[in-house]
Design a protein around this motif. Structure first.
Motif, short mmCIF file in Angstrom:
data_model
loop_
_atom_site.label_atom_id
_atom_site.label_comp_id
_atom_site.label_asym_id
_atom_site.label_seq_id
_atom_site.Cartn_x
_atom_site.Cartn_y
_atom_site.Cartn_z
N ARG A 126 0.95 -1.15 0.10
CA ARG A 126 0.08 -0.02 -0.23
C ARG A 126 1.04 1.32 0.13
NH1 ARG A 126 -5.34 -0.58 3.39
NH2 ARG A 126 -3.98 -0.02 5.24
N ASP A 163 1.15 -6.75 1.58
CA ASP A 163 -0.04 -6.34 2.77
C ASP A 163 -1.19 -7.04 2.36
OD1 ASP A 163 -0.42 -4.53 0.80
OD2 ASP A 163 0.78 -3.12 1.95
N VAL A 164 -1.97 -6.28 1.58
CA VAL A 164 -3.12 -6.82 1.08
C VAL A 164 -3.27 -7.19 -0.35
CG1 VAL A 164 -4.45 -5.13 2.63
CG2 VAL A 164 -4.17 -4.49 0.35
N ILE A 165 -4.52 -7.67 -0.72
CA ILE A 165 -4.32 -7.77 -2.23
C ILE A 165 -4.41 -6.81 -2.96
CG2 ILE A 165 -5.65 -9.13 -3.84
CD1 ILE A 165 -6.83 -10.99 -1.57
N CYS A 201 -2.98 -0.66 -10.12
CA CYS A 201 -3.58 -1.52 -9.31
C CYS A 201 -5.16 -1.67 -9.54
CB CYS A 201 -3.34 -1.39 -7.85
SG CYS A 201 -4.22 -2.30 -6.59
N ALA A 202 -5.62 -2.90 -9.62
CA ALA A 202 -6.96 -3.24 -10.35
C ALA A 202 -7.87 -3.69 -9.01
CB ALA A 202 -7.05 -4.00 -11.43
N GLU A 203 -7.21 -4.23 -7.89
CA GLU A 203 -7.99 -4.81 -7.02
C GLU A 203 -7.94 -3.65 -5.68
OE1 GLU A 203 -9.76 -7.90 -6.62
OE2 GLU A 203 -10.62 -6.65 -5.27
N PHE A 204 -9.06 -3.65 -5.41
CA PHE A 204 -9.35 -2.51 -4.22
C PHE A 204 -8.81 -2.68 -3.16
CE2 PHE A 204 -11.98 -0.93 -0.42
CZ PHE A 204 -11.82 0.40 -0.93
N CYS A 205 -7.80 -1.79 -2.70
CA CYS A 205 -6.77 -2.01 -1.49
C CYS A 205 -6.91 -1.11 -0.48
CB CYS A 205 -5.53 -2.15 -2.21
SG CYS A 205 -5.00 -0.73 -3.07
N GLY A 206 -8.08 -0.28 -0.46
CA GLY A 206 -8.09 0.88 0.62
C GLY A 206 -7.91 2.25 0.11
N LEU A 207 -7.57 3.31 1.01
CA LEU A 207 -7.63 4.52 0.65
C LEU A 207 -7.02 4.82 -0.52
CD1 LEU A 207 -7.59 6.44 3.99
CD2 LEU A 207 -9.26 6.37 2.59
N HIS A 209 -6.16 3.37 -3.23
CA HIS A 209 -6.34 2.67 -4.49
C HIS A 209 -6.36 3.39 -5.70
CE1 HIS A 209 -7.66 -0.67 -6.85
NE2 HIS A 209 -8.89 0.08 -6.92
N SER A 210 -7.07 4.47 -5.70
CA SER A 210 -7.17 5.41 -7.09
C SER A 210 -5.75 5.82 -7.47
CB SER A 210 -8.10 6.55 -6.65
OG SER A 210 -9.19 6.13 -5.80
N PHE A 211 -4.84 5.90 -6.60
CA PHE A 211 -3.57 6.58 -6.98
C PHE A 211 -2.44 5.47 -7.39
CE2 PHE A 211 -5.83 9.92 -4.96
CZ PHE A 211 -6.02 10.82 -5.95
N PRO B 172 -6.95 -9.44 3.07
CA PRO B 172 -6.46 -9.18 4.44
C PRO B 172 -7.06 -7.48 4.69
CG PRO B 172 -4.55 -9.92 3.34
CD PRO B 172 -5.57 -9.95 2.21
N TYR B 178 -5.71 -3.97 8.91
CA TYR B 178 -5.65 -3.13 7.89
C TYR B 178 -7.30 -2.32 8.15
CZ TYR B 178 -1.66 -4.96 5.99
OH TYR B 178 -0.29 -5.56 5.71
N ASP B 409 -12.97 -6.36 -12.64
CA ASP B 409 -12.82 -5.03 -11.78
C ASP B 409 -12.64 -3.67 -12.40
OD1 ASP B 409 -12.55 -5.80 -9.02
OD2 ASP B 409 -10.64 -6.43 -9.01
N ARG B 477 -11.28 1.63 -13.54
CA ARG B 477 -11.42 0.69 -12.39
C ARG B 477 -12.64 0.76 -11.87
NH1 ARG B 477 -6.39 1.93 -9.43
NH2 ARG B 477 -6.70 3.85 -10.73
N ILE B 480 -13.21 3.46 -7.75
CA ILE B 480 -12.28 4.58 -7.63
C ILE B 480 -12.82 5.87 -7.56
CG2 ILE B 480 -10.21 3.59 -8.54
CD1 ILE B 480 -10.79 5.12 -11.20
#
Ligand code: HEM
Ligand SMILES: [Cu+2]
Ligand SMILES: [Cu+2]
Lengths: 236, 849
Positions: A126, A163-165, A201-207, A209-211, B172, B178, B409, B477, B480
């Motif tokens: 992240r 960390d995450v996906i 990054c195409a899988e949602f990964c938190g705050l 993600h858009s960037f 996760p 997280y 996605d 995507r 976003i």
């Protein structure tokens, strides 16, 4: 009133087509492919689009007829044969078999095989990407936010996560592949021509993600090697 | 016989050759008064808390679902407002994440599923020719779980702590590291609480269809809606347990650090994805099937003909039920599964289009063979065709692995899923509402509004989502909030947002139309669509008891309206002051006994509140107080048993001139018995999902083999075997308690069974001391979960044994009456079987290690 000249009808259509084609352009467009995998998939898409368009028209035409068709019977065995066996089973199975064969064939050609294809590492965390690629003399070089690969040659990306996906995606080069903690996925891509290709990054990964973007720079293998610089602040 | 509204001689739902003589006619008004006295809800606010009647609860489900639809719709408008421009400054990213997560979760869990449950609860007894669902109190319990859970979920948004991990909540990202806040807990606990209503509905629908049809309505000829809802219910029974299990495991990981999904300690995030999509894909068909059932019902009637290919449609439903459990992996094409396996799931995903195609062509064929009347429901059905066909085709595209790798996605998928959900569910539901509104409110609609609403929704929908396919292919995507560097997407999004507002206005107009119809519509005449199905064999609006007398072979369709109202059918009136209905043989529909159903009671709301207190304490992080919620639940649930027995034998009830049937207390194959078996099917699926977790982590997760276990010691094996022996002995005791029930000494077996269950439970708890620290490794956590499963079932068995014992002491067991003993037997055997399997798994792990 006299009917409109034909060109009056064609011209707007043609004018409309230009922006529509231009609309397929873009740094992240899967419809302006720049590598064999993406080219194949784009081809598959156009074929499916045409097929689906025809099927939609066919069904709509049937519906239209059905609305206007007046009958006072109850559906008998002949009607059942026609609609269920003929259209429901026969038609759909034929279309699906052809499509499935096509899809599997393309997919099979994109699989990573154990050959001498050079390997690069893509590590997601992240919210930035880190890459390891063969540098001058073949020694591995680690960079932030930019992946350097030779153009015109296939390469395998080994994708992992801290960390995450996340998911590694360069739309103009090919499909995406997830970065999953504890797993290591290998994905084969190729850029046909030297150039800059945007990735994300195409899988949602938190705050962030858009960037969570990156860039693939495909250099001419015959020319001088690039400098393997990082992206400013780790992100293009 | 009265004339039929339609001359569909070949397709009678009821076997008219199995003659049952008619009861003598009575005055319809007197019958109505007698029945309404017994069946109606209490007036005012007391009615809100005590009603159990399926019409009331069904309508309430639908109205509540509509409110959540409106909330989800407002969120959708916020999403569209944010995406309309590149640098949308309307929402910040954190809020955007909460909003799209809530939009998706609300639409799926608080709108679509409850909406179909509501339609099923409201419609099913009417269309099958019975007076209520099999378990009226369970309907009400489900409703309150839904209401309370839904309110908590929505409130979390107002407090800014709504779930923000996307509607499929991948770990996760959603684990404690997280997502340290309460957001993910709201989702896990809230959705699980709400899903109690789904499980309740699934059990009820299954049993109602199997056991509560009109006399001599064979399963093979029941209205298609019955088949569709049976398929739906079976899918819910098998589809929801993986999600419920996954949610429990993830919540336990968050609360107590048991590492089911943590790679560092032998877990795997992919386990969550498998469990979620094992639910998530069937979910799509769970939503679609009832809608398709409505289409199969409405299309032939508005085409003035009979449905084409009844058998083929039933086969299609069964095919969908099976196939849809074989394709969940198509949501995981990019996680790095070998191409061979992907090819299998790709083929299965394409294949599922075949039964869907069969249905679409059967519907078109039906319209073709008939004369279509272009009434308002037909308009929405056209909207369905135009939308759903395209959604199905993009679905087949997404089933192609290479294309999926690109489109996954992106907003292409967002477009696809809305084409399927709005096309395949919302349009048919709007058609269904337009079609059944006269039966709900007894009024005819106001002209013009419905058409205007349709066109706004239709144009708004396609304007919003059609170009969104392109937006996705251009690389946008999903999930976003801003896209500052991609000016090329801006006009597409702007168009989507603009039409989105049109669509929203269309839905608002639809809601307005419904309210107008309810309040100002002119009174509808009976059977306004001239349909043959039984739900129209009643006055409008539908009375609380549905049928003054129940339909049988002489009253096979809507033409029997007057005969039924005059009491010529079966089981006329409510002469004993009970809510009575017929229970039939599952296959043939032969009447078996008379079931006495629950009347107005506050027990369901109290139970929902008790269960809610458990979830609330968990949510608040007061884990050590949470058992209080469980105890409260057990105390309330205890009281449910009161209706299931009686202290004395009752004489058989005269159902028709020469047909007397026993009351349900005096038969073994009660509705409760069937329901217990259906519940155990779901329970077994839950257990199977847990074993799937064990197998999956053992084979796939990194970080195995785990550290050496201390469990291998002999005393634990001995203790486990002793517990199993006690459970087996308990099963025998339960058997004897039934077979010796009429003897004076028979009572002793319930006491012995009670003691055996208690001892076995103590031993299981003792095993808990010997387990390895469950936070150490996923294997140990799974063993803890397996043991927890056994303990929970031990408590249930103990309660049932105690109930049986009390029944025996109070004289509620006798030659004809069995009390709670049959249910106890079933659970006892289930407990024994699953515990034995668990022991075998652990022993295998130890031997192989
Ligand atoms: C009223 C019209 C609707 C509009 C304009 C709308 C719009 C959207 C948009 C733009 C997204 C994507 C958000 C993003 O990825 O950033 C979305 C996601 C979603 N929508 Fe809708 N939607 C509507 C109705 C519905 C309905 C009726 C359902 C279901 C029955 C539904 C289910 C979903 C789901 C499941 C997601 C995925 C959420 C996630 O990514 O976690 N939507 N919607
Ligand atoms: Cu991401
Ligand atoms: Cu799916």
């Amino acid at each position: 009133m006299s009917p409109l000249p034909k060109s009056c009808l064609y011209k707007p259509a043609a004018l409309l087509a230009v922006p529509l084609l231009a609309a397929c352009d873009g740094p992240l467009s899967t419809l302006t492919p720049a590598g064999p995998a993406a080219v194949q998939i784009a081809r598959l898409w156009w074929a499916m689009l045409i097929g689906s368009g025809l099927i939609t028209l066919l069904v709509m035409a049937m519906l239209w007829r059905a609305l206007r068709h007046q009958s006072h019977d109850h559906p008998g065995p002949a009607a059942e044969r026609r609609w269920i066996i003929g259209w429901g089973l026969g038609f759909s199975l034929t279309v699906l078999t052809v499509l499935l064969g096509f899809g599997l064939w393309i997919g099979e050609r994109m699989i990573v095989r154990n050959d001498a294809t050079p390997l690069v590492e893509a590590r997601a965390g992240r919210w930035a990407w880190e890459f390891v690629q063969p540098g001058p003399g073949g020694a591995p070089v680690t960079t932030q936010g930019i992946l350097y690969v030779p153009a015109g040659q296939p390469f395998d990306v080994a994708i992992t996560s801290f960390d995450v996906i996340h998911s590694f995606w360069v739309p103009r080069l090919g499909g995406k592949m997830d970065a999953i903690p504890g797993h290591r996925n290998v994905h084969r891509l190729m850029a046909a021509e030297p150039g800059i290709y945007e990735g994300l990054c195409a899988e949602f990964c938190g705050l962030g993600h858009s960037f969570m973007n990156f860039r693939v720079i495909a250099y001419d293998p015959a020319g001088p090697l690039p400098a393997f610089t990082d992206a400013p602040e780790g992100r293009p | 016989m009265t004339p039929r509204p339609q001359d569909d001689t070949q397709n009678d739902a009821i076997d008219v050759t199995a003659d049952i003589p008619a009861n003598p006619p009575q005055r319809a008004l007197r019958l109505h008064r007698e029945l309404d006295e017994v069946w109606r809800d209490l007036p005012g606010w007391r009615g809100f808390f005590t009603s159990v009647n399926h019409s009331t609860i069904g309508k309430r489900f639908m109205a509540t679902a509509f409110v959540f639809f409106a909330i989800g719709g407002v969120l959708a408008m916020m999403i569209r407002a944010q995406l309309a421009t590149r640098d949308g400054a309307f929402l910040d990213t954190e809020l955007y994440n909460q909003i799209f997560t809530m939009h998706g979760s609300i639409m799926m869990f608080l709108f679509a599923i409850p909406m179909l449950e509501g339609l099923a609860l409201w419609l099913l007894p009417k269309i099958l020719g019975t007076r209520d669902m099999a378990y009226p109190r369970l309907s009400a319990l489900g409703y309150f779980c839904y209401l309370f859970g839904g309110i908590v979920i929505v409130l979390s948004l107002l407090f800014g702590v709504a779930p923000n991990g996307g509607w499929f909540m991948y770990v996760p990202l959603t684990d404690k590291t997280y997502s340290p806040g309460i957001n993910a807990d709201v989702w896990l606990l809230g959705v699980t609480f709400v899903e109690i209503s789904a499980m309740a509905a699934a059990i009820e629908i299954t049993v109602t269809i199997l056991r509560c049809r009109a006399a001599h309505m064979p399963l093979t000829r029941m209205p298609l809606m019955g088949w569709y809802l049976l398929g739906t219910a079976v899918m819910m029974l098998v589809g929801f347990p993986p999600l419920i299990l996954g949610s429990i495991l993830l919540e336990v990981q968050r609360a107590f650090d048991w590492p089911f999904f943590d790679v560092a300690r032998g877990g795997s995030p992919l386990l969550w994805q498998h469990l979620f999509w094992l639910f998530g894909h069937p979910e799509v068909y769970i939503i679609f099937l009832p809608a398709a059932g409505a289409l199969s019902t409405i299309i032939p009637i508005l085409s003035r003909t009979t449905i084409l290919g009844y058998g083929a449609l039933v086969a299609a439903v069964i095919g969908l039920v099976f196939l849809s459990f074989g394709l969940w992996v198509h949501h995981m094409f990019t996680v790095g599964i070998p191409h061979m396996a992907l090819s299998f799931f790709s083929a299965a995903s394409a294949l599922v289009a075949v039964p869907t195609a069969v249905q679409v062509f059967a519907w078109i064929g039906t319209m073709w063979e008939g004369r279509v009347q272009f009434r308002l429901p037909m308009l929405y059905i056209m909207g369905f065709f135009a939308t759903f066909v395209m959604g199905g085709l993009t679905g087949v595209m997404l089933a192609m692995v290479p294309f999926n790798w690109q489109a996954h996605d992106t907003h292409f998928v967002v477009a696809h899923l809305h084409y399927v959900l709005i096309g395949g569910f919302v349009f048919p539901m709007l058609a269904a509402i337009a079609y059944w509104m006269p039966l709900i409110c007894g009024r005819w609609r106001v002209r013009g509004l419905g058409e205007a609403a349709f066109w706004m929704i239709f144009i708004g929908f396609h304007g919003t989502f059609f170009i969104m396919h392109l937006t996705g292919l251009l690389g946008m995507r999903r999930r976003i909030a801003v896209y500052p560097e991609n000016a090329e997407w801006e006009w597409l999004n702007l168009v989507s947002s603009g039409f989105g507002m049109v669509q929203a206005a269309g839905f608002a107009l639809f809601a307005f139309d419904v309210v107008m119809q309810w309040m100002f519509g002119r009174r509808s005449w009976r059977n306004p669509w001239q349909a043959p199905t039984l739900e129209w064999a009643m006055p409008l609006p539908a009375p609380s008891y549905n049928f003054a007398s129940l339909p049988g072979p002489r009253q096979p369709d809507a033409g029997a309206l007057l005969a039924l109202a005059r009491g010529e059918g079966l089981l006329a009136g409510a002469p004993r002051g009970w809510r009575e209905t017929l229970a039939v043989e599952p296959g043939s529909g032969k009447p078996q006994h008379v079931a006495v159903l629950a009347t107005n009671t506050a027990l369901p709301v109290a139970t929902a509140a008790a269960i809610g207190s458990f979830f609330g304490l968990m949510l608040a992080g007061l884990y050590w107080l949470a058992p209080l919620g469980i105890i409260a639940t057990m105390v309330v649930v205890w009281r449910w048993g009161a209706l299931m027995g009686t202290e004395r034998d009752h004489p058989p009830v005269q159902v028709a001139p020469d047909m007397a049937l026993p009351l349900h207390w005096q038969v073994r194959t009660t509705l409760g018995q069937t329901g217990t078996m259906v519940l155990l099917v779901a329970d077994a699926t839950l257990y199977g999902s847990l074993l799937f977790g064990v197998g999956f982590l053992t084979v796939v997760a990194p970080g195995w083999p785990p550290p050496d276990s201390g469990v291998g010691t002999g005393w634990m094996l001995l203790l486990a075997l002793a517990a199993l022996a006690l459970m087996a002995a308990g099963a025998i005791a339960a058997r004897l308690a039934e077979s010796r029930r009429a003897q004076a000494g028979g009572r002793v077996w319930t006491r012995i069974g009670l003691v055996l269950a208690g001892l076995a439970l103590v031993m299981l708890v003792g095993l808990g001391w010997g387990l390895d620290d469950p936070t150490r490794h996923a294997r140990d956590a799974l063993r803890g979960a397996i043991l927890g499963f056994a303990v929970v079932h031990g408590v249930i068995v103990l309660m049932l044994a105690l109930r049986s014992h009390v029944d025996a002491r109070r004289g509620r067991i006798g030659l004809e009456r069995r009390g709670a003993v049959p249910a106890w037997q079933l659970f006892q055997v289930f407990w024994l079987g699953t515990t034995a399997a668990s022991l075998a798994v652990v022993v295998a792990q130890e031997v192989l290690a």
